[in-house]
Design an enzyme around this catalytic site. Structure first.
Site, short mmCIF file in Angstrom:
data_model
loop_
_atom_site.label_atom_id
_atom_site.label_comp_id
_atom_site.label_asym_id
_atom_site.label_seq_id
_atom_site.Cartn_x
_atom_site.Cartn_y
_atom_site.Cartn_z
N LYS A 112 13.20 -2.56 9.66
CA LYS A 112 12.74 -2.34 11.03
C LYS A 112 13.01 -3.54 11.94
O LYS A 112 13.21 -3.37 13.14
CB LYS A 112 11.25 -2.02 11.03
CG LYS A 112 10.88 -0.72 10.34
CD LYS A 112 11.35 0.48 11.13
CE LYS A 112 10.87 1.80 10.52
NZ LYS A 112 11.44 2.97 11.23
N GLU A 134 5.16 2.90 18.23
CA GLU A 134 4.48 3.80 17.31
C GLU A 134 4.78 3.31 15.90
O GLU A 134 5.82 2.68 15.67
CB GLU A 134 5.00 5.22 17.48
CG GLU A 134 6.29 5.54 16.71
CD GLU A 134 7.49 4.73 17.14
OE1 GLU A 134 7.50 4.24 18.29
OE2 GLU A 134 8.43 4.55 16.34
N SER A 401 15.01 0.07 1.83
CA SER A 401 14.70 -0.17 3.23
C SER A 401 13.49 -1.08 3.44
O SER A 401 13.36 -1.71 4.48
CB SER A 401 14.47 1.16 3.95
OG SER A 401 13.47 1.90 3.30
#
Lengths: 449, 265
Positions: A112, A134, A401
């Site tokens: 991210k 969010e 990830s």
């Protein structure tokens, strides 16, 4: 413009000229990926989307901006992230070689951060002082709160109330970083509802606020922009794998909630026809049970959160609630470019059920000493299945990830390792209680040991 | 000339603004929502917006969202709204539907236009469908004589005001404040400016929404707009009447008060 033109553009829309290509070639339908994408939002947001599109287009061709982003990736995020071969894990994959792209080793613990640093720099460039975001599993929220602290921006993060409970550690992290975390109690109290609240906030405060959207969905330019900030994952992995094996992977695997990590790693390989691109979405308790987030297995094309894409919906177009053991995959929609890749056959998508993901989670922990995010464990489970089907010597690249620290409580509960029972519990894989890794494929080193 | 054109030309002759009222279909239940919409017509509403309850209403504030949630929880189906439209038409009112796009997309834009027109509806307001994405809908609306009604916002550039109003029929919906639906203590100073900027690019009537809840606010908006749109305040009045046993009385009273307001321009 023909459908083929659009597809070619989507495929070639890469690198520094991404914004220009998209903007120019999709003059009538900006941000379209075949039949998907677009802008299905209130008129009040159009000016801000145009401003953002112009800002990212000019930034991506501005050497100062790209140099600053590269510096942050190197000195702050810790890029390049390593590529790790995992032979003890791969022993359960039919003789395939499995390589993990280690996005879990970035600062803040997931991919991210790649997108967040890019968008935070854009926020400063646009002269806005506040970001909203969010978050589902919390990793995007943590990354946003981190970048906001780094760049002196105000930060508000919306999170479904259900997710604040299952990701309590990340809620604390965000607050420590100075962000305001607002639990959302509407609807399913998960990621979908957090996005609704963030969009409401944005409509109200768009003048001084940037919506730092965390995945490849939403109205144009978000899907393209977020993808481009994540393509560094695939670029690095390509070169790293080339150095080790001298070739391309046979299969690239990634989990797909909104789909940003998948789009990031797919991007470098989409024009390599020999490479299979495979996304794994949350099958939850099983696609047949209705408790899942398998948009491509049972969703239909529709519109949600600003984009035309596959959506879990009923026959009235009302959004259905999704389910997954993984907060980050618990989302009834998916990035529109994934819908395009799926419908054109360039990528394939399969559901992985909660128990399959948790088995893979446990297996990676015990065979390699790596605790993956439960999201990423879906891709690991998928890699095991594909490896067994594909046979020996298949080279599988898996995007790991994120790291699983945030998921320890969920995993401990899943495997019965909390509370008084934990004193007696052996570990995941112990045959006394609870779900266990697939015994038929238990590692010879003894996952039960 | 469509029913919407007739309403606004009549109001112009009477030197007043039109009162445009919103309630969600299916709230507090399907039958009661139809009675409530008829009550709006009987109490002085010129146009009734029939809202389609939706799971992800990103432009709605808590009052309308809660009402929509309740309607959905009670099993509201999109086709139910056609009964509301018929009830309004039968009572002599003019009905337009307000819906987020996905329910219409799922119904099928062509089928929806056909069925809405057959029920006596005059148009459709689409809060999350901008003209740029609305080619299919505009064609279907044209075929069935319906008005596509798009929103303009204070943040709209002059170019977008021109583009959006060119795609509208019936009237233009001016979202007066940046934000979601809900009553406010003031309408927002930007409303008059937005109307003025919009007037510069279109001859269509302009109705102003988002924030109006009282006679005084209605009169204030009526002084510069062709239509005054009220939603959340009416939804609240309907909900309070249902909860307190007062029935439709509070809704009728507020509608009458607002109808008086639009006549005090």
């Amino acid at each position: 413009m023909t459908q083929q033109d659009t597809e070619q553009n989507a495929g070639q829309d890469t690198g520094q000229n991404a914004g220009q290509d998209t903007g120019q070639q999709h003059a009538e339908h900006p941000g379209r990926f075949g039949d998907f994408g677009g802008r299905f939002v209130p008129e009040a947001l159009i000016a801000a989307l145009d401003e953002l599109d112009a800002a990212r287009t000019s930034a991506m061709t501005d050497p100062e901006f790209t140099a600053e982003l590269a510096r942050l990736h190197r000195d702050y995020t810790g890029r390049p992230t390593p590529l790790t071969e995992v032979p003890r894990f791969a022993a359960h994959a039919g003789g395939a070689r499995i390589f993990l792209k280690r996005e879990d080793l970035t600062h803040t613990g997931s991919h991210k951060i790649n997108n967040v640093l890019g968008q935070a720099l854009l926020t400063v460039r646009m002269g806005k002082k506040r970001v909203i975001a969010e978050t589902g599993a919390g990793q995007h929220g943590v990354a946003t709160a981190t970048a906001a602290a780094l760049m002196g921006l105000e930060c508000t993060v919306y999170m479904g109330e259900k997710d604040t409970r299952r990701q309590a550690l990340n809620v604390a992290r965000m607050r420590l970083l100075g962000a305001e975390v607002i639990p959302v109690r509407h609807g399913s109290s998960t990621l979908k509802d957090a996005i609704n609240e963030a969009l409401r906030d944005w409509v109200t405060n768009v003048e001084d606020t940037h919506y730092l959207l965390g995945t490849v969905t939403g109205p144009h330019p978000f899907p393209t922009m977020v993808r481009d900030f994540h393509r560094i994952i695939g670029d690095e992995a390509h070169d790293q794998l080339q150095a080790v094996t001298g070739g391309l992977p046979d299969i690239v695997c990634a989990c797909v909630g909104g789909g940003s990590n998948a789009m990031g790693i797919f991007q470098r390989f989409r024009d390599e026809p020999s490479v299979r691109l495979v996304g794994f979405e949350a099958g939850g308790e099983g696609v047949d049970t209705g408790k899942h987030a398998a948009r491509f297995s049972s969703g239909e094309p529709g519109v949600l959160h600003g984009a035309a894409t596959y959506v879990l919906q009923d026959e009235d177009g009302q959004t259905l609630e999704s389910h997954s053991v993984s907060a980050g995959l618990d989302y009834p929609s998916v990035g529109p470019e994934h819908s395009h890749l799926r419908d054109t056959g360039r990528a394939e998508y399969h559901p992985i059920n909660d128990d399959e993901a948790m088995d893979a989670f446990a297996l990676l922990c015990r065979t390699e000493g790596i605790l993956p995010a439960i999201e990423s464990a879906h891709a690991l489970a998928g890699a095991l299945q594909l490896g067994r089907d594909a046979g020996p010597d298949t080279v599988i690249l898996v995007n790991l990830s994120g790291r699983g620290d945030k998921d320890v409580e969920t995993a401990a509960q899943w495997f019965g390792l909390t509370g008084e029972d934990a004193v007696q519990a052996e570990a995941p894989g112990d045959d006394a209680d609870g779900p266990t890794p697939d015994q038929a494929h238990a590692p010879s080193e003894g996952i039960e040991s | 000339m469509t029913a919407l054109d007739t309403v606004f030309s009549t109001c112009r002759e009477e030197e007043r603004a039109a009162l445009v009222t919103y309630l969600p279909a299916g709230f507090p239940d399907v039958a009661a929502s139809r009675e409530a919409m008829v009550a709006l017509v009987e109490s002085g509403a010129d146009i009734v917006e029939v809202g389609v309850p939706y799971t992800d209403p990103l432009m709605d504030g808590p009052v309308i969202q809660d009402a929509a949630d309740r309607a959905l929880a009670q099993g509201f189906r999109v086709r139910d709204l056609l009964g509301n439209v018929e009830a309004i038409s039968s009572a002599g009112g003019v009905a337009v539907v307000m819906s987020y796009w996905n329910p219409i997309l799922r119904y099928g834009p062509e089928a929806f236009a056909r069925d809405l027109a057959a029920a006596g509806g005059s148009g459709l307001i689409t809060p999350d469908l901008i003209p740029d994405e609305a080619a299919d809908w505009r064609a279907a609306a044209q075929t069935h004589g319906l008005a596509p009604i798009f929103l303009v916002a204070p943040s709209s550039t002059d170019e977008r005001l021109a583009l959006t109003t060119a795609a509208c029929r019936g009237f233009v919906y001016a979202a007066s404040t940046m934000g979601v639906t809900g009553t406010r203590t003031s309408v927002g100073s930007g409303a008059a400016e937005l109307v003025s900027r919009t007037r510069a690019v279109t001859d269509l009537p302009i109705s102003v929404g988002l924030g109006v809840s009282t006679r005084e606010q209605a009169a204030e908006v009526a002084s510069f707009a062709d239509g005054v749109i009220v939603g959340s305040a009416l939804v609240r009045a309907l909900g309070e009447g249902a909860a307190s046993g007062a029935g439709l009385a509070p809704l009728r009273a507020l509608t009458a008060e607002l109808a008086e307001g639009v006549r005090r321009r």
